[in-house]
Structure formats: structure tokens, C-alpha cells
Design a protein around this motif. Structure first.
Motif, short mmCIF file in Angstrom:
data_model
loop_
_atom_site.label_atom_id
_atom_site.label_comp_id
_atom_site.label_asym_id
_atom_site.label_seq_id
_atom_site.Cartn_x
_atom_site.Cartn_y
_atom_site.Cartn_z
N LEU A 320 0.83 -1.21 0.00
CA LEU A 320 0.00 0.00 0.00
C LEU A 320 0.86 1.26 0.00
CD1 LEU A 320 -2.92 -0.97 2.39
CD2 LEU A 320 -3.16 -0.16 0.03
N ARG A 321 1.95 1.26 0.79
CA ARG A 321 2.84 2.44 0.81
C ARG A 321 3.46 2.66 -0.57
NH1 ARG A 321 3.76 1.12 6.42
NH2 ARG A 321 5.24 -0.51 5.86
N ARG A 322 3.85 1.56 -1.24
CA ARG A 322 4.42 1.71 -2.59
C ARG A 322 3.38 2.24 -3.56
NH1 ARG A 322 9.38 -0.87 -2.80
NH2 ARG A 322 9.74 -2.08 -0.92
N ALA A 323 2.14 1.73 -3.42
CA ALA A 323 1.06 2.20 -4.31
C ALA A 323 0.82 3.70 -4.09
CB ALA A 323 -0.22 1.41 -4.05
N ALA A 324 0.81 4.12 -2.82
CA ALA A 324 0.54 5.53 -2.51
C ALA A 324 1.67 6.41 -3.05
CB ALA A 324 0.39 5.72 -1.00
N ALA A 325 2.92 5.98 -2.85
CA ALA A 325 4.06 6.78 -3.30
C ALA A 325 4.08 6.86 -4.83
CB ALA A 325 5.36 6.18 -2.78
N ALA A 326 3.83 5.72 -5.48
CA ALA A 326 3.87 5.71 -6.95
C ALA A 326 2.74 6.54 -7.53
CB ALA A 326 3.79 4.27 -7.46
N ALA A 327 1.56 6.45 -6.92
CA ALA A 327 0.43 7.23 -7.41
C ALA A 327 0.71 8.72 -7.24
CB ALA A 327 -0.85 6.84 -6.68
N ALA A 328 1.34 9.09 -6.10
CA ALA A 328 1.66 10.50 -5.85
C ALA A 328 2.64 11.00 -6.90
CB ALA A 328 2.23 10.66 -4.44
N ALA A 329 3.61 10.17 -7.25
CA ALA A 329 4.62 10.56 -8.24
C ALA A 329 4.00 10.74 -9.61
CB ALA A 329 5.73 9.52 -8.28
N ASN A 330 2.88 10.04 -9.86
CA ASN A 330 2.20 10.11 -11.16
C ASN A 330 1.32 11.34 -11.32
OD1 ASN A 330 3.13 7.86 -12.36
ND2 ASN A 330 1.37 6.57 -11.89
N GLN A 331 0.98 11.98 -10.19
CA GLN A 331 -0.04 13.05 -10.29
C GLN A 331 0.51 14.27 -11.00
OE1 GLN A 331 -3.27 12.41 -9.38
NE2 GLN A 331 -2.35 10.39 -9.15
#
Ligand code: TXA
Ligand code: MG
Length: 331
Positions: A320-331
Motif C-alpha cells: 500500500l505504501r508503494r502504491a501511494a508513493a507511486a500514485a503520488a509521483a504520477n499526479q
């Protein structure tokens, strides 16, 4: 692309395809793998192309038994004890590569070590025995997507890039194998999973997590961007904001919507229950499928309720932390 129920005939066909250099998606107890003959450099190259995977990120080589494992890697006494105790299962061991190893160089990305796993799933076992070669297999998704835990995820993610999908329903565990590096001192857990530190302590008292976020990783794949939903992911949520979907864990009766209303009344499209009873294993098995289902353009983000950092919860929170970080980087 063909998809077949994993009958004896289909597994036999899949084994022949592997021997001819084809790509076969197959179930394991963790996630679906995208398999190719690990001895065939061209076949292995097709895995990297199908996934869009950087070639510096090595693959796990799957074998049916310890006998084949020992042809590919050097096992010391500790490695043999770990293997005896925990294989077959959701565990990958990083070991020194055997000299003159027949495994294609691309599999190990030029490293002196090799990642080996004996999976427990009966279809994976059967395929490995019939193929009679080690099978290199990363998760059967394009790089950067959640790992597939059901055949439909493989179809959606890879489609015609796979020659055959062996379908056998949902994966029972749902998170990738624990990766343990026994090639260096001290040994370390490079990726958390169903097998936790306590399971390894008895054999390796000094074992600890070494989960990568630094620039010189012991596991090349661990610093890559992972599981990136196309919308933001907000962890430890105690409420649901306007337009957000909710990934719930445990009871939701005290979750409110910002601006008024109760999470319990959200429409089905906006809520998924990882586990209503707060069961971490059920949550792990549901995680990737539910992240995919809630990742829709009409949602402003995914709010995720707190998940306890114990047992398999450690691995759930890591993903979940990886998903959150990766999604944030994509925004
Ligand atoms: O559950 C699983 O492990 C699934 C099923 C199909 O077995 N496979 C899987 O593979 O998750 P993949 O490629 O998605 O993840 C393999 C991880 C990557 O992080 C990679 O960098 C690491 O293992 N790895 C592979 N070989 C390594 C090596 N020699 N040293 C350190 N890390 C290695
Ligand atoms: Mg993967």
C-alpha cells in the motif's frame, strides 16, 4: 492469446510451449506468473518485452524440487534448512549462482546471485515437472501495475503478449513471495510477504527486514515504482473525502463522509471491504484486485483504512505504501 482451464491437457500443452520458447501465464499460490524457459535467452527476453520491464531487474527462477534447485545455486547448511522447512511455498531465496550455470544471463541481470522458488500450487508444480526446465517468471502484469491475482487481470494487463494463460481461479495468498537474501551477511528479508521474520528466526536468528528505498538496493526491483493506481491513494484514512472511494478494513460503522453521511451507505462502486472481520489474510488476498476495481477516473482518490502492522499486515502495508508513493509521483 489463448486461455484454458488448467486441465491435464492444457498443462501438457503449456509445458510444450515453454520448451519451444513461448510465454505461459500460470497460477502460483501468491500471484500469477509470466513464465518462460529460463535456459533460453530469447524466451527470457520476450518476458522483459511483454512486461516493459527494465533489463537490470532480475527474474525469479521457479523449479519443481530441491534437486533442480541445487543444479542452479550453491546451498550452504542454512539455505538447505530454510528450503527443507519452507519449500514448496511463498518464499524466494537469493543464493550464489552455481558456476557454469545454464540459466540465461538475462534472468539474473548479470548478478552473481540467483533468485529461486519452489511454488506450492499444484498447477505450478505440474507445469514445472512436465516442462523439465527451470521456469523464469515475474508477476504476469505490465511493469508498474499491481500483480495479477486472477486470470482476468492477466488478460487485461498483457492480452496478446502471452501465448497461453493457464486459468485456475483466484490466488489464495494474493501477495508476492517473501524474498530472502542468503547470499550476503547478514541475511536479510528484501521483500515482505506471507512468510514473516518470525518464521525464519529459528533457523536464522540474525534475520531482519531490509526493505529498500535507498539508491543501492540489494534487490534491484524494490526501488522501482510499483503498483501505481492512476488516482491518489491516501493511507490511514479516518473519513472519506468528496469523490473518494474507500478501501475498508474491519467495520465501517464509525467512518463518516466529509460533509455528511456514512461510509456504510456508499454505493457499491465506491467501496471494497478488504475484510469485514479484520482478517489480515483475507485482506492480503483481496488487496490487488480491489485496488484495480477502485482505480476509476470518476473517483478523486482511494482512501484506505488503517491496517495493523503485524504478520502479513506488514506486507499488505508495504504494498500500500508503494502504491501511494507511486500514485503520488504520477499526479
Ligand atoms: O510471488 C512471486 O514471487 C511471483 C510469482 C510468479 O513467483 N513473482 C514475482 O516476481 O513477484 P517479480 O519479478 O515481480 O519480483 C521478483 C523480485 C524483484 O523485486 C527482483 O528485483 C528480485 O525479486 N530479485 C530477483 N533476482 C534477484 C537477485 N539475484 N538479487 C536480489 N533480488 C532479486
Ligand atoms: Mg512484479
Amino acid at each position: 492469446m489463448k486461455i484454458k482451464e488448467a486441465s491435464l491437457n492444457a498443462i501438457t500443452e503449456a509445458a510444450a510451449l515453454i520448451q519451444k520458447g513461448g510465454l505461459v501465464a500460470f497460477p502460483t499460490e501468491t500471484v500469477y506468473g509470466l513464465g518462460a524457459n529460463a535456459l533460453d535467452g530469447e524466451a527470457v527476453a520476450r518476458i522483459f518485452a511483454a512486461k516493459g520491464r527494465p533489463s537490470f531487474n532480475p527474474l525469479i527462477v521457479h523449479v519443481p524440487d530441491l534437486e533442480m534447485a541445487e543444479e542452479l545455486a550453491v546451498f550452504d547448511e542454512v539455505a538447505r534448512r530454510v528450503a527443507d522447512r519452507l519449500w514448496p511455498g511463498p518464499l524466494t531465496l537469493i543464493l550464489p549462482k552455481k558456476e557454469n550455470s545454464p540459466v540465461a544471463e538475462l534472468c539474473t541481470a548479470g548478478l552473481e546471485t540467483i533468485a529461486l522458488r519452489i511454488p506450492r500450487h499444484p498447477v505450478a508444480q505440474d507445469l514445472l515437472r512436465r516442462a523439465e526446465v527451470p521456469i523464469a517468471a515475474p508477476s504476469a502484469n505490465r511493469s508498474g501495475e499491481p500483480s495479477p491475482t486472477a486470470p482476468i487481470h492477466v488478460i487485461e494487463s498483457l492480452g496478446d503478449r502471452v501465448d497461453l494463460i493457464l486459468a485456475a481461479g483466484k490466488c489464495t495468498l494474493g501477495l508476492e513471495s517473501t524474498v530472502v537474501d542468503l547470499s550476503q551477511t547478514p541475511p536479510a528479508i528484501l521483500r515482505s510477504g506471507f512468510i514473516v521474520k518470525e518464521d525464519l528466526k529459528e533457523i536464522i536468528p540474525a534475520i531482519d527486514y531490509h526493505i529498500e528505498t535507498t539508491e543501492r538496493p540489494r534487490s534491484p526491483g524494490q526501488t522501482l515504482r510499483h503498483y501505481a493506481p492512476s488516482i491518489p491513494v491516501r493511507l490511514n484514512a479516518v473519513d472519506v473525502r468528496a469523490g473518494e472511494a474507500l478501501l475498508a478494513f474491519g467495520p465501517v460503522k464509525f467512518m463518516g463522509l466529509v460533509g455528511g453521511g456514512a461510509a456504510a451507505d456508499l454505493p457499491d462502486t465506491r467501496i471494497r471491504h478488504l475484510s469485514k472481520e479484520g482478517d489480515l489474510h483475507e485482506a492480503a488476498a483481496n488487496l490487488f484486485a480491489f485496488l484495480r476495481e477502485l482505480d476509476r477516473p470518476e473517483h478523486t482518490g482511494i482512501a484506505v483504512m488503517n491496517i495493523p502492522e503485524t504478520g502479513i499486515g506488514i506486507a499488505v502495508n508495504d504494498r500500500l505504501r508503494r502504491a501511494a508513493a507511486a500514485a503520488a509521483a504520477n499526479q
